[in-house]
Design a protein around this motif. Sequence first.
Motif, PDB file in Angstrom:
ATOM      1  N   THR A 154      -7.643  -0.996  -2.465  1.00 56.71           N
ATOM      2  CA  THR A 154      -7.004   0.097  -1.745  1.00 56.71           C
ATOM      3  C   THR A 154      -7.960   0.651  -0.699  1.00 56.71           C
ATOM      4  O   THR A 154      -9.147   0.809  -0.944  1.00 56.71           O
ATOM      5  CB  THR A 154      -6.611   1.221  -2.721  1.00 56.71           C
ATOM      6  N   LYS A 155      -7.437   0.938   0.482  1.00 62.48           N
ATOM      7  CA  LYS A 155      -8.270   1.511   1.536  1.00 62.48           C
ATOM      8  C   LYS A 155      -8.731   2.909   1.133  1.00 62.48           C
ATOM      9  O   LYS A 155      -7.960   3.670   0.540  1.00 62.48           O
ATOM     10  CB  LYS A 155      -7.489   1.614   2.842  1.00 62.48           C
ATOM     11  N   PRO A 156      -9.956   3.277   1.458  1.00 60.76           N
ATOM     12  CA  PRO A 156     -10.365   4.671   1.269  1.00 60.76           C
ATOM     13  C   PRO A 156      -9.436   5.608   2.042  1.00 60.76           C
ATOM     14  O   PRO A 156      -8.989   5.277   3.142  1.00 60.76           O
ATOM     15  CB  PRO A 156     -11.783   4.697   1.854  1.00 60.76           C
ATOM     16  N   LYS A 157      -9.146   6.759   1.442  1.00 62.21           N
ATOM     17  CA  LYS A 157      -8.299   7.747   2.082  1.00 62.21           C
ATOM     18  C   LYS A 157      -9.111   9.004   2.352  1.00 62.21           C
ATOM     19  O   LYS A 157      -9.765   9.525   1.444  1.00 62.21           O
ATOM     20  CB  LYS A 157      -7.087   8.074   1.194  1.00 62.21           C
ATOM     21  N   LEU A 158      -9.037   9.489   3.570  1.00 56.74           N
ATOM     22  CA  LEU A 158      -9.849  10.618   4.004  1.00 56.74           C
ATOM     23  C   LEU A 158      -8.987  11.870   4.125  1.00 56.74           C
ATOM     24  O   LEU A 158      -7.894  11.823   4.707  1.00 56.74           O
ATOM     25  CB  LEU A 158     -10.495  10.311   5.354  1.00 56.74           C
ATOM     26  N   TYR A 159      -9.485  12.957   3.593  1.00 55.27           N
ATOM     27  CA  TYR A 159      -8.792  14.245   3.660  1.00 55.27           C
ATOM     28  C   TYR A 159      -9.684  15.232   4.416  1.00 55.27           C
ATOM     29  O   TYR A 159     -10.738  15.639   3.927  1.00 55.27           O
ATOM     30  CB  TYR A 159      -8.504  14.779   2.254  1.00 55.27           C
ATOM     31  N   TYR A 160      -9.219  15.585   5.618  1.00 52.50           N
ATOM     32  CA  TYR A 160     -10.023  16.483   6.450  1.00 52.50           C
ATOM     33  C   TYR A 160      -9.165  16.953   7.615  1.00 52.50           C
ATOM     34  O   TYR A 160      -7.973  16.667   7.692  1.00 52.50           O
ATOM     35  CB  TYR A 160     -11.267  15.744   6.956  1.00 52.50           C
ATOM     36  N   PHE A 161      -9.771  17.658   8.534  1.00 54.14           N
ATOM     37  CA  PHE A 161      -9.107  18.066   9.762  1.00 54.14           C
ATOM     38  C   PHE A 161      -9.065  16.898  10.748  1.00 54.14           C
ATOM     39  O   PHE A 161      -9.805  15.928  10.608  1.00 54.14           O
ATOM     40  CB  PHE A 161      -9.848  19.254  10.391  1.00 54.14           C
ATOM     41  N   ASN A 162      -8.233  17.019  11.755  1.00 52.74           N
ATOM     42  CA  ASN A 162      -8.162  15.998  12.800  1.00 52.74           C
ATOM     43  C   ASN A 162      -9.273  16.250  13.817  1.00 52.74           C
ATOM     44  O   ASN A 162      -9.047  16.510  14.995  1.00 52.74           O
ATOM     45  CB  ASN A 162      -6.792  16.027  13.485  1.00 52.74           C
ATOM     46  N   GLY A 163     -10.486  16.215  13.314  1.00 50.85           N
ATOM     47  CA  GLY A 163     -11.658  16.467  14.137  1.00 50.85           C
ATOM     48  C   GLY A 163     -12.885  15.872  13.483  1.00 50.85           C
ATOM     49  O   GLY A 163     -12.797  15.248  12.424  1.00 50.85           O
ATOM     50  N   ARG A 164     -14.017  16.078  14.066  1.00 54.85           N
ATOM     51  CA  ARG A 164     -15.257  15.469  13.586  1.00 54.85           C
ATOM     52  C   ARG A 164     -15.792  16.171  12.342  1.00 54.85           C
ATOM     53  O   ARG A 164     -15.592  15.728  11.237  1.00 54.85           O
ATOM     54  CB  ARG A 164     -16.308  15.480  14.706  1.00 54.85           C
ATOM     55  N   GLY A 165     -16.494  17.267  12.547  1.00 45.99           N
ATOM     56  CA  GLY A 165     -17.052  18.013  11.432  1.00 45.99           C
ATOM     57  C   GLY A 165     -17.873  17.136  10.506  1.00 45.99           C
ATOM     58  O   GLY A 165     -18.545  16.194  10.935  1.00 45.99           O
ATOM     59  N   ARG A 166     -17.795  17.430   9.224  1.00 45.12           N
ATOM     60  CA  ARG A 166     -18.596  16.706   8.239  1.00 45.12           C
ATOM     61  C   ARG A 166     -17.990  15.359   7.844  1.00 45.12           C
ATOM     62  O   ARG A 166     -18.626  14.581   7.142  1.00 45.12           O
ATOM     63  CB  ARG A 166     -18.806  17.580   6.997  1.00 45.12           C
ATOM     64  N   MET A 167     -16.777  15.085   8.294  1.00 46.84           N
ATOM     65  CA  MET A 167     -16.162  13.803   7.982  1.00 46.84           C
ATOM     66  C   MET A 167     -16.579  12.714   8.963  1.00 46.84           C
ATOM     67  O   MET A 167     -16.529  11.526   8.631  1.00 46.84           O
ATOM     68  CB  MET A 167     -14.635  13.922   7.986  1.00 46.84           C
ATOM     69  N   GLU A 168     -17.028  13.091  10.151  1.00 43.43           N
ATOM     70  CA  GLU A 168     -17.213  12.076  11.189  1.00 43.43           C
ATOM     71  C   GLU A 168     -18.268  11.040  10.821  1.00 43.43           C
ATOM     72  O   GLU A 168     -18.095   9.840  11.072  1.00 43.43           O
ATOM     73  CB  GLU A 168     -17.554  12.739  12.526  1.00 43.43           C
ATOM     74  N   THR A 169     -19.366  11.473  10.219  1.00 47.20           N
ATOM     75  CA  THR A 169     -20.394  10.509   9.827  1.00 47.20           C
ATOM     76  C   THR A 169     -19.857   9.546   8.772  1.00 47.20           C
ATOM     77  O   THR A 169     -20.244   8.369   8.739  1.00 47.20           O
ATOM     78  CB  THR A 169     -21.648  11.236   9.306  1.00 47.20           C
ATOM     79  N   ILE A 170     -18.965  10.019   7.912  1.00 46.34           N
ATOM     80  CA  ILE A 170     -18.323   9.146   6.927  1.00 46.34           C
ATOM     81  C   ILE A 170     -17.486   8.092   7.640  1.00 46.34           C
ATOM     82  O   ILE A 170     -17.518   6.902   7.290  1.00 46.34           O
ATOM     83  CB  ILE A 170     -17.469   9.982   5.953  1.00 46.34           C
ATOM     84  N   ARG A 171     -16.740   8.511   8.648  1.00 44.72           N
ATOM     85  CA  ARG A 171     -15.966   7.546   9.440  1.00 44.72           C
ATOM     86  C   ARG A 171     -16.886   6.509  10.069  1.00 44.72           C
ATOM     87  O   ARG A 171     -16.597   5.308  10.053  1.00 44.72           O
ATOM     88  CB  ARG A 171     -15.171   8.282  10.527  1.00 44.72           C
ATOM     89  N   TRP A 172     -17.975   6.973  10.647  1.00 48.10           N
ATOM     90  CA  TRP A 172     -18.939   6.066  11.269  1.00 48.10           C
ATOM     91  C   TRP A 172     -19.442   5.018  10.268  1.00 48.10           C
ATOM     92  O   TRP A 172     -19.501   3.823  10.584  1.00 48.10           O
ATOM     93  CB  TRP A 172     -20.142   6.867  11.788  1.00 48.10           C
ATOM     94  N   LEU A 173     -19.813   5.462   9.082  1.00 43.13           N
ATOM     95  CA  LEU A 173     -20.413   4.549   8.116  1.00 43.13           C
ATOM     96  C   LEU A 173     -19.389   3.532   7.602  1.00 43.13           C
ATOM     97  O   LEU A 173     -19.707   2.346   7.448  1.00 43.13           O
ATOM     98  CB  LEU A 173     -21.012   5.349   6.960  1.00 43.13           C
ATOM     99  N   LEU A 174     -18.180   3.985   7.332  1.00 44.36           N
ATOM    100  CA  LEU A 174     -17.133   3.058   6.908  1.00 44.36           C
ATOM    101  C   LEU A 174     -16.843   2.031   7.998  1.00 44.36           C
ATOM    102  O   LEU A 174     -16.717   0.829   7.724  1.00 44.36           O
ATOM    103  CB  LEU A 174     -15.854   3.828   6.548  1.00 44.36           C
ATOM    104  N   ALA A 175     -16.728   2.509   9.227  1.00 41.92           N
ATOM    105  CA  ALA A 175     -16.445   1.599  10.337  1.00 41.92           C
ATOM    106  C   ALA A 175     -17.572   0.589  10.527  1.00 41.92           C
ATOM    107  O   ALA A 175     -17.329  -0.604  10.759  1.00 41.92           O
ATOM    108  CB  ALA A 175     -16.225   2.397  11.624  1.00 41.92           C
ATOM    109  N   THR A 176     -18.815   1.044  10.417  1.00 42.41           N
ATOM    110  CA  THR A 176     -19.961   0.145  10.556  1.00 42.41           C
ATOM    111  C   THR A 176     -19.937  -0.942   9.490  1.00 42.41           C
ATOM    112  O   THR A 176     -20.262  -2.109   9.754  1.00 42.41           O
ATOM    113  CB  THR A 176     -21.270   0.940  10.450  1.00 42.41           C
TER     114      THR A 176
END
Length: 223
Positions: A3-25
């Motif tokens: 199952t794909k990881p599911k992210l719960y946050y705002f539609n913005g960067r904040g503290r989730m953005e680095t998580i997005r970066w690492l998953l994408a990398t």
Amino acid sequence: MATKPKLYYFNGRGRMETIRWLLATAGVEFEEAEYLETRKQYEKLLQDGSLLFQQVPMVEIDGMKMVQTRAILNYIAGKHNLYGKDLKERALIDMYVEGTMDLNEIIMLYPFSSPEEKEKNFALMIQRATNRYFPVYEKVLKDHGQDFLVGNQLSRADVQVLESILMIEEYEPTALSEFPLLQAFKARISNLPTIKKFLQPGSQRRTEPDDRIVETVNKVLQL
């Protein structure tokens, strides 16, 4: 099929953005399960016990509902071989990453500055980046003599330093003018296939926060 990881946050960067970066990398596909836009959405997550410490970000991954940004990042980095080959490398990665987290906190909070504080906080953000943090990474690259900050392979430190560089350059395009090794580092890491893909228009990378995002965060969290 996993199952794909599911992210719960705002539609913005904040503290989730680095998580997005690492998953994408790591080449991991992920879903933005729910953008928080109302206080009711946030309260539902609180009521069903999803938010252990009553805070976002929250990531559903490998059967867990993970909270606390550093814990999530540590898990992703460890799972996807982005956390060094031994404890010594991991310690170095942690040191460099903590610097980026400190800088990112300043960058993240800048859009929330009051009009009276905006100019002062902007100057602080650029000053800290160019006088405290970027000189460290420039020296690390010089002393280490490798393409990467730690060891001889990509780690989360490289990813997070690149993320910080690109965010600062959105505010001050000349921020790397005195750092030739970081300029080369930026070009090199940006061209790694998964990162290059993440930097393309239309990716899941979030844009610089605007007034709408600031208003939404304040409304949802009742700041």
